[in-house]
Design a protein around this motif. Sequence first.
Motif, mmCIF file in Angstrom:
data_model
loop_
_atom_site.group_PDB
_atom_site.id
_atom_site.type_symbol
_atom_site.label_atom_id
_atom_site.label_comp_id
_atom_site.label_asym_id
_atom_site.label_seq_id
_atom_site.Cartn_x
_atom_site.Cartn_y
_atom_site.Cartn_z
ATOM 1 N N ASN A 54 9.320 -14.924 -2.679
ATOM 2 C CA ASN A 54 9.385 -15.293 -1.937
ATOM 3 C C ASN A 54 7.813 -14.673 -1.386
ATOM 4 N N TRP A 89 6.353 -17.944 6.604
ATOM 5 C CA TRP A 89 7.230 -17.077 7.084
ATOM 6 C C TRP A 89 7.257 -16.009 8.209
ATOM 7 N N ARG A 97 20.376 -7.804 6.880
ATOM 8 C CA ARG A 97 20.082 -8.993 7.944
ATOM 9 C C ARG A 97 21.675 -9.161 8.509
ATOM 10 N N MET A 114 8.285 -5.452 4.381
ATOM 11 C CA MET A 114 7.016 -5.303 4.933
ATOM 12 C C MET A 114 7.759 -4.482 6.125
ATOM 13 N N MET A 149 15.168 -4.941 -1.593
ATOM 14 C CA MET A 149 13.924 -6.357 -1.034
ATOM 15 C C MET A 149 13.411 -5.538 -2.641
ATOM 16 N N ASP A 161 2.992 -10.052 1.351
ATOM 17 C CA ASP A 161 3.559 -9.865 1.503
ATOM 18 C C ASP A 161 4.672 -9.573 0.314
ATOM 19 N N THR A 162 5.042 -9.307 -0.471
ATOM 20 C CA THR A 162 6.342 -10.570 -1.679
ATOM 21 C C THR A 162 7.592 -9.415 -1.258
ATOM 22 N N GLY A 163 8.850 -10.659 -1.550
ATOM 23 C CA GLY A 163 10.393 -10.045 -1.188
ATOM 24 C C GLY A 163 10.927 -11.087 -2.216
ATOM 25 N N ALA A 207 13.235 -6.791 6.346
ATOM 26 C CA ALA A 207 12.485 -6.870 5.233
ATOM 27 C C ALA A 207 11.064 -5.880 4.655
HETATM 28 N N1 SER Z 1 8.494 -10.384 4.225
HETATM 29 C C1 SER Z 1 9.056 -11.456 3.430
HETATM 30 C C2 SER Z 1 10.201 -11.439 3.039
HETATM 31 O O1 SER Z 1 11.600 -11.390 3.905
HETATM 32 C C3 SER Z 1 8.646 -10.886 1.700
HETATM 33 O O2 SER Z 1 8.966 -10.027 1.101
HETATM 34 O O3 SER Z 1 10.659 -13.147 2.627
#
Ligand code: SER
Length: 728
Positions: free
Chosen positions: A235, A195, A96, A65, A119, A258-260, A63
């Motif tokens: 998200n 999350w 992933r 973050m 992302m 934290d947006t993704g 991710a």
């Molecule tokens: N950490 C969250 C995700 O991976 C938002 O960035 O969905």
Amino acid sequence: MMRLLLRRLRRLSAASERSFSGLPAAQVRRTFLDFFRDQHQHLLVPSAPVRPRGDPSLLFVNAGMNQFKPVLLGTVDPRSQMALWRRVANSQRCVRAGGKHNDLEDVGRDGTHHTFFEMLGSWSFGDYFKEEACRMAWSLLTEHYGIPADRLYVSYFGGDAGSGLSADRETRDIWLHLGVPASRVLPFGLKDNFWEMGDTGPCGPCTEIHYDHVGGRHAAALVNAGGAEVVEIWNLVFIQYSREPDQSLRLLPQFSVDTGMGLERLVGVLQGRRSNYDTDLFTPLLDAIHQRSRAGPYGGRMGAAPDAQVDRAYRVVADHVRTLAVCIADGVHPGMSGAELVLRRILRRAVRFCAEVLRAPPGSLASLVPTVAQTLGDAFPELFREADRIADIIDENEGHFLSSLQRGSRLIQRTCLRTGGGAFPAAAAWSLHRDLGFPLDLVDLMLEERGVQVDRQELDRLVCHDQKMRAEQQADSRPRLLLDVLSLAALQRAGVPHTDDGPKYGYHLENGRYVFPACRATVLALYDGRALVPEVGPGQRCGVILDRTCFYSEQGGQSHDRGYLMRDGLQEVLFSVEAVNRAGGYVVHQVTVPDHLRTGDQVELHLDQAHRLSCMVKHTATHVLNFALRSVLGRSVQQRGSHISADRLRFDFSVKGPLSSAQLQQVDRCVRDVISANQDVHTLEVPLRLAGAIQGLRTVDEVYPDPVRVVSLGVPVSELLDGGTDRE
Ligand code: SER
């Protein structure tokens, strides 16, 4: 009625193909970054490499973050740049394929799961919070990308009594305030709207934005329902807690956002495509695969549709080659443990689909790398710079697996014929994995294609048993089934000649790649742990002594080879070699026999090539390390031992006093320099007497055979014998 239905269907399909902006992927990415930088004062920071920096809780960066974990948890070094950041944005390369977030097994089955994806992310570290985050996201999607608001749904955390977490009503009210109708603001539980990065680490309630590809209807029931029509696109996580190792939640002193948003899905939405594979991130790759394959063009079929299997192969190969390219560029190579092992699994899956389903010739996978660079190079220019190196590594690993692949496919075919479509024996599935290096999920897929199932319970039992055996072996490293003095005497009395293990060095280079040919041999003796026996039956453990072998036995601090034997006349049964030891001139292959084996039987030996190569590489590396240590610290450095296995090397040495970090850096640099010089490795068998006279030859306190095999980097051994100078 019929006409009405047709009209409605036409309207639906026109709506579903609608492309709002048709923006090419590169511009979608640019628009995101520009929006956060220019309109909302975010600093743009580079993507971190996919190998997590000093975070053992993760195999891969999964991710955006991850690299900000220290800021989110408040552990960031206050003197670092990062500690000053309040608002940042970037496009992060993520994988992933293992651990908490693992999409590997879904890849290819649908159009939206990937092992590698980009992302797009934005963060506030103790700066703005929920309201601004929702407002920015809504504005970017609806005003800048032009997505109609009536295609969007939002979800929020509905609370979880078990964890003592209440519903996030604040977020619900923010969405209502932004004009989203209440019927489109939906509560969900922990699984969907809380999350967490991994088993431990930053976490918090989240709010997600979902998109309806169909439109013109109310589709709230399809949110989080797993279908392809309504998909999550963004998200927004409100990081408020840290999940501790004891699983409790600790409230953080500073809250963050934290947006993704997965670039691939967003591009799909903007280009009016339900499947990400129909966007410009993938179509050039699918075309390139088609040019190399003998399959028809990609048709986008899914599920049980005829020929869907071929299209699935297209998707798997396209996905996996992107992952391979990005990981290798970031220094994660296919290997034997951790992230490296996962990458090896990905590579083997890709090789299989390429070779068997798409019928592409060897080398095809590597030849796709320039196309990956072309589609992703905008964001990751290192893909252009590293393209040749990436292709070489893919090629080399493909070579290791191809012969096992052919053998494995034949094994599946023969076994299916024998069982007549009944359950596939777990022992055969296990053998494909253990002896031929097939990832277990690939075995499942290949059986699924034939409509057969494996006895899952029995297979799980074999996996557990193997794990237990390995743990026991690690705890007790004493060689088993080692010939004792009585059995050695019995072998000599019976006139059994010593094992010729010359073929263990019988490898050669072919197009720059090591090839380890199989070797034929005769069973001369069988040892059951107490005595020599003429025959062993199924399930019995024994030591197999042959007239010759290509297996390397445990010696010189290097672990033994792995691999298998095949008995003539019983080609579909693999006799897995669990350990190889040497005693009194005899090499003993430790095998738990799956079928009868008798003295006089003819066998063919196959070693696990990738395993051997990993050991060889690490063996050379110990010598390079020894050289570097002596160059930097002086000749008082003495090697005291080393241990090499496929996934690690240990080097023991003595030196006066501790090493400073500057010296360690120098050693590191020296090792890297030797590797980059890319010199040839020369070997020669030399009488011990002559070898002893080579200046600078490094030996350890060990009894060496005569003649001894001398290995030299860069300088042919014969030149060293000609009274050469100390080449250390
Ligand atoms: N950490 C969250 C995700 O991976 C938002 O960035 O969905």
